[in-house]
Design a protein around this motif. Structure first.
Motif, PDB file in Angstrom:
ATOM      1  N   THR A  13      -2.462  -9.544 -15.441  1.00 52.03           N
ATOM      2  CA  THR A  13      -2.960 -10.182 -14.134  1.00 52.03           C
ATOM      3  C   THR A  13      -1.813  -9.770 -12.943  1.00 52.03           C
ATOM      4  O   THR A  13      -2.268  -9.504 -11.673  1.00 52.03           O
ATOM      5  N   ALA A  14      -0.535  -9.908 -13.247  1.00 54.24           N
ATOM      6  CA  ALA A  14       0.440  -9.521 -12.200  1.00 54.24           C
ATOM      7  C   ALA A  14       0.218  -7.984 -11.657  1.00 54.24           C
ATOM      8  O   ALA A  14       0.203  -7.760 -10.441  1.00 54.24           O
ATOM      9  N   THR A  15       0.158  -7.314 -12.555  1.00 54.68           N
ATOM     10  CA  THR A  15      -0.096  -5.684 -12.448  1.00 54.68           C
ATOM     11  C   THR A  15      -1.114  -5.530 -11.728  1.00 54.68           C
ATOM     12  O   THR A  15      -1.340  -4.850 -10.653  1.00 54.68           O
ATOM     13  N   GLY A  16      -2.274  -6.147 -12.253  1.00 61.50           N
ATOM     14  CA  GLY A  16      -3.523  -5.898 -11.377  1.00 61.50           C
ATOM     15  C   GLY A  16      -3.720  -6.450 -10.066  1.00 61.50           C
ATOM     16  O   GLY A  16      -4.203  -6.058  -9.120  1.00 61.50           O
ATOM     17  N   GLY A  17      -2.836  -7.553 -10.035  1.00 63.95           N
ATOM     18  CA  GLY A  17      -2.532  -8.161  -8.586  1.00 63.95           C
ATOM     19  C   GLY A  17      -2.262  -7.253  -7.512  1.00 63.95           C
ATOM     20  O   GLY A  17      -2.559  -7.392  -6.242  1.00 63.95           O
ATOM     21  N   LEU A  18      -0.977  -6.691  -7.766  1.00 59.17           N
ATOM     22  CA  LEU A  18      -0.386  -5.841  -6.999  1.00 59.17           C
ATOM     23  C   LEU A  18      -1.408  -4.666  -6.617  1.00 59.17           C
ATOM     24  O   LEU A  18      -1.446  -4.304  -5.396  1.00 59.17           O
ATOM     25  N   LEU A  19      -2.269  -4.162  -7.513  1.00 55.84           N
ATOM     26  CA  LEU A  19      -3.407  -3.251  -7.173  1.00 55.84           C
ATOM     27  C   LEU A  19      -4.375  -3.872  -6.147  1.00 55.84           C
ATOM     28  O   LEU A  19      -4.734  -3.123  -5.053  1.00 55.84           O
ATOM     29  N   ILE A  20      -4.604  -5.186  -6.493  1.00 53.08           N
ATOM     30  CA  ILE A  20      -5.420  -5.932  -5.581  1.00 53.08           C
ATOM     31  C   ILE A  20      -4.992  -5.945  -4.182  1.00 53.08           C
ATOM     32  O   ILE A  20      -5.642  -5.801  -2.947  1.00 53.08           O
ATOM     33  N   VAL A  21      -3.653  -5.995  -3.936  1.00 55.67           N
ATOM     34  CA  VAL A  21      -2.825  -6.046  -2.860  1.00 55.67           C
ATOM     35  C   VAL A  21      -2.950  -4.724  -1.994  1.00 55.67           C
ATOM     36  O   VAL A  21      -3.252  -4.662  -0.891  1.00 55.67           O
ATOM     37  N   ALA A  22      -2.888  -3.668  -2.942  1.00 50.70           N
ATOM     38  CA  ALA A  22      -2.896  -2.194  -2.223  1.00 50.70           C
ATOM     39  C   ALA A  22      -4.616  -2.120  -1.636  1.00 50.70           C
ATOM     40  O   ALA A  22      -4.536  -1.673  -0.403  1.00 50.70           O
ATOM     41  N   ILE A  23      -5.234  -2.561  -2.318  1.00 48.11           N
ATOM     42  CA  ILE A  23      -6.694  -2.514  -1.726  1.00 48.11           C
ATOM     43  C   ILE A  23      -6.963  -3.274  -0.490  1.00 48.11           C
ATOM     44  O   ILE A  23      -7.171  -2.920   0.469  1.00 48.11           O
ATOM     45  N   GLY A  24      -6.208  -4.459  -0.446  1.00 46.00           N
ATOM     46  CA  GLY A  24      -6.279  -5.338   0.689  1.00 46.00           C
ATOM     47  C   GLY A  24      -5.637  -4.569   1.988  1.00 46.00           C
ATOM     48  O   GLY A  24      -6.191  -4.548   3.173  1.00 46.00           O
ATOM     49  N   LEU A  25      -4.344  -3.919   1.953  1.00 48.23           N
ATOM     50  CA  LEU A  25      -3.873  -3.430   2.733  1.00 48.23           C
ATOM     51  C   LEU A  25      -4.798  -1.976   3.300  1.00 48.23           C
ATOM     52  O   LEU A  25      -4.520  -1.766   4.447  1.00 48.23           O
ATOM     53  N   ASN A  26      -5.221  -1.604   2.531  1.00 47.59           N
ATOM     54  CA  ASN A  26      -6.015  -0.430   2.730  1.00 47.59           C
ATOM     55  C   ASN A  26      -7.430  -0.642   3.523  1.00 47.59           C
ATOM     56  O   ASN A  26      -7.544  -0.128   4.446  1.00 47.59           O
ATOM     57  N   LEU A  27      -7.924  -1.796   3.315  1.00 54.25           N
ATOM     58  CA  LEU A  27      -8.861  -2.388   3.970  1.00 54.25           C
ATOM     59  C   LEU A  27      -8.652  -2.804   5.493  1.00 54.25           C
ATOM     60  O   LEU A  27      -9.374  -2.726   6.332  1.00 54.25           O
ATOM     61  N   LEU A  28      -7.436  -3.246   5.375  1.00 53.13           N
ATOM     62  CA  LEU A  28      -6.697  -3.672   6.736  1.00 53.13           C
ATOM     63  C   LEU A  28      -6.485  -2.549   7.406  1.00 53.13           C
ATOM     64  O   LEU A  28      -5.750  -2.299   8.598  1.00 53.13           O
ATOM     65  N   ASN A  29      -6.447  -1.128   7.041  1.00 53.24           N
ATOM     66  CA  ASN A  29      -5.862   0.051   7.475  1.00 53.24           C
ATOM     67  C   ASN A  29      -4.511   0.163   7.867  1.00 53.24           C
ATOM     68  O   ASN A  29      -4.019   0.782   8.939  1.00 53.24           O
ATOM     69  N   ILE A  30      -3.622  -0.622   7.135  1.00 52.55           N
ATOM     70  CA  ILE A  30      -2.245  -0.573   7.523  1.00 52.55           C
ATOM     71  C   ILE A  30      -1.730   0.726   6.912  1.00 52.55           C
ATOM     72  O   ILE A  30      -0.546   1.257   7.259  1.00 52.55           O
ATOM     73  N   THR A  31      -2.234   1.097   5.662  1.00 54.59           N
ATOM     74  CA  THR A  31      -1.768   1.933   4.883  1.00 54.59           C
ATOM     75  C   THR A  31      -2.640   2.487   4.262  1.00 54.59           C
ATOM     76  O   THR A  31      -3.907   2.047   4.014  1.00 54.59           O
ATOM     77  N   LYS A  32      -2.643   3.855   3.419  1.00 57.36           N
ATOM     78  CA  LYS A  32      -3.696   4.472   2.457  1.00 57.36           C
ATOM     79  C   LYS A  32      -2.948   4.784   1.352  1.00 57.36           C
ATOM     80  O   LYS A  32      -2.358   5.786   0.967  1.00 57.36           O
ATOM     81  N   ILE A  33      -3.118   3.648   0.371  1.00 57.82           N
ATOM     82  CA  ILE A  33      -2.417   3.923  -0.938  1.00 57.82           C
ATOM     83  C   ILE A  33      -3.406   4.349  -1.748  1.00 57.82           C
ATOM     84  O   ILE A  33      -4.633   4.077  -1.768  1.00 57.82           O
ATOM     85  N   ARG A  34      -3.314   5.370  -2.465  1.00 59.73           N
ATOM     86  CA  ARG A  34      -4.167   6.003  -3.369  1.00 59.73           C
ATOM     87  C   ARG A  34      -4.310   5.024  -4.608  1.00 59.73           C
ATOM     88  O   ARG A  34      -3.828   5.434  -5.721  1.00 59.73           O
ATOM     89  N   THR A  35      -5.031   3.911  -4.412  1.00 58.71           N
ATOM     90  CA  THR A  35      -5.316   2.889  -5.570  1.00 58.71           C
ATOM     91  C   THR A  35      -5.778   3.386  -7.036  1.00 58.71           C
ATOM     92  O   THR A  35      -5.292   3.098  -8.051  1.00 58.71           O
ATOM     93  N   ALA A  36      -6.685   4.420  -6.835  1.00 59.27           N
ATOM     94  CA  ALA A  36      -7.155   4.969  -8.318  1.00 59.27           C
ATOM     95  C   ALA A  36      -6.238   5.642  -8.803  1.00 59.27           C
ATOM     96  O   ALA A  36      -6.313   5.630 -10.320  1.00 59.27           O
TER      97      ALA A  36
END
Length: 237
Positions: free
Chosen positions: A191-214
């Protein structure tokens, strides 16, 4: 019916995705604002999940090793190529491509305690209430995501069905072979590891950064291996 909860959850995602994709005449400014609003929700959800860890070094190690593996296999690029192929076949009316919509939906719908606990309840006790609740949440997220990201969100229903279905069908064997303390640790750290990946998705959606989540997806598998290894090796040290 063991798979009832899984089927309902899968259908909710598909229906939400289809309904969201029908809203094609929404002005761009509304779509952008809705996207940013949902991105904030995703970030908060991810942070809440990220704080579930009891041993954060496991999360750090999982993300680090997962990133190396993901970059080595270029998972992001492979998913993008698959997304472009699907776009040519089914089209995409959202703001993003099908690959990013698929990854976004998959992580939000699959990662977390609800998916694991709900599927286990379905398989062991024929109690689908957790997955029914999750279905309502996922259906709403699918509708919003597909409105802004496109039809690619619907493809995330496939891993949801396979993941939850496999856990439900193998629930009795999982309970037999996986000790309860290990299962609790796996749920927390996944849950914790996946949670940080979800944070990365949120930041990408906000156009704050571009993390290669995949490219971080292998961290989920690495997390399972690390937690399991520590659990069985700890008594020997």
């Amino acid at each position: 019916m063991v798979l009832l909860g899984t089927i309902v959850n899968t259908l909710a995602i598909m229906i939400g995705s289809i309904l969201g994709n029908l809203f094609t005449k929404i002005p761009d400014r509304i779509k952008h604002t809705v996207t940013h609003g949902m991105a904030l929700v995703v970030v908060v959800l991810g942070l809440q999940m990220g704080l579930k860890s009891d041993q954060f070094l496991i999360v750090i190690g999982s993300l680090a090793l997962g990133a190396v593996i993901g970059e080595g296999f270029e998972l992001e690029e492979k998913l993008n190529r698959l997304g472009r192929f699907l776009e040519r076949k089914v089209g995409n009316r959202g703001e993003g491509n099908i690959a990013s919509a698929f990854v976004t939906g998959t992580l939000v719908f699959v990662v977390g305690a609800l998916a694991i606990v709900g599927a286990l309840d379905s398989g062991l006790r024929d109690d689908h209430s957790v997955l029914f609740t999750k279905a309502m949440l996922d259906g709403f997220f699918a509708l919003i995501f597909s409105t802004t990201l496109g039809i690619g969100v619907i493809f995330s229903a496939i891993p949801v069905f396979l993941y939850e279905g496999a856990i439900a069908l193998l629930a009795t064997k999982i309970e037999t072979f996986v000790p309860q303390p290990l299962m609790a640790q796996l749920i927390n750290e996944l849950t914790a590891t996946g949670g940080l990946l979800i944070v990365a998705i949120g930041l990408n959606l906000l156009n704050i950064t571009k993390i290669r989540t995949a490219n971080l997806l292998p961290s989920i598998v690495i997390c399972i291996l690390i937690v399991t290894g520590i659990f069985y090796l700890k008594p020997l040290i």
